[in-house]
Design a protein around this motif. Structure first.
Motif, PDB file in Angstrom:
ATOM      1  N   ILE A  17       0.860  -1.189   0.000  1.00 43.54           N
ATOM      2  CA  ILE A  17       0.000   0.000   0.000  1.00 43.54           C
ATOM      3  C   ILE A  17       0.892   1.234   0.000  1.00 43.54           C
ATOM      4  O   ILE A  17       2.090   1.145   0.270  1.00 43.54           O
ATOM      5  N   SER A  18       0.290   2.381  -0.265  1.00 46.71           N
ATOM      6  CA  SER A  18       1.081   3.608  -0.324  1.00 46.71           C
ATOM      7  C   SER A  18       1.481   4.061   1.077  1.00 46.71           C
ATOM      8  O   SER A  18       0.809   3.754   2.074  1.00 46.71           O
ATOM      9  N   ASN A  21      -1.370   6.098   2.615  1.00 46.21           N
ATOM     10  CA  ASN A  21      -2.473   5.316   3.182  1.00 46.21           C
ATOM     11  C   ASN A  21      -2.073   4.638   4.485  1.00 46.21           C
ATOM     12  O   ASN A  21      -2.859   4.588   5.430  1.00 46.21           O
ATOM     13  N   LYS A  24      -2.150   7.186   7.205  1.00 41.84           N
ATOM     14  CA  LYS A  24      -3.530   7.466   7.637  1.00 41.84           C
ATOM     15  C   LYS A  24      -4.034   6.381   8.579  1.00 41.84           C
ATOM     16  O   LYS A  24      -4.697   6.677   9.578  1.00 41.84           O
ATOM     17  N   VAL A  30      -8.732   6.882   9.227  1.00 47.64           N
ATOM     18  CA  VAL A  30      -9.530   6.113   8.273  1.00 47.64           C
ATOM     19  C   VAL A  30     -10.772   5.583   8.973  1.00 47.64           C
ATOM     20  O   VAL A  30     -10.781   5.373  10.179  1.00 47.64           O
ATOM     21  N   ILE A  33     -10.737  -0.385   7.066  1.00 48.00           N
ATOM     22  CA  ILE A  33      -9.503  -0.979   6.547  1.00 48.00           C
ATOM     23  C   ILE A  33      -9.873  -2.336   5.950  1.00 48.00           C
ATOM     24  O   ILE A  33     -10.695  -3.060   6.525  1.00 48.00           O
ATOM     25  N   THR A  37      -5.476  -5.807   3.779  1.00 52.63           N
ATOM     26  CA  THR A  37      -4.472  -4.855   4.261  1.00 52.63           C
ATOM     27  C   THR A  37      -4.104  -5.167   5.702  1.00 52.63           C
ATOM     28  O   THR A  37      -2.920  -5.215   6.058  1.00 52.63           O
TER      29      THR A  37
END
Length: 61
Positions: A17-18, A21, A24, A30, A33, A37
């Protein structure tokens, strides 16, 4: 992450993932999820979901 001597970037790369993200997620910014992930984070950190998640009720005390 600290116990595993892993940076945010290293964890993000391992999970796929980035960096933004993951940041966050780490900073509780967030509303949801994905299980994939969460599973990736747990696998990378060798932990259980309960080790990194905490339930907080929105009900007044």
């Amino acid at each position: 992450m600290v116990d595993r001597h892993m940076s945010l970037k290293e964890l993000a790369d391992e999970v796929g993932i980035s960096n933004v993200n993951l940041s966050k997620i780490k900073n509780n910014r967030v509303a949801a999820i994905r299980f994939t992930t969460l599973a990736g984070i747990c696998e990378a950190l060798e932990c259980q979901p309960g080790d990194i998640l905490k339930y907080e009720s929105k009900q007044p005390a």
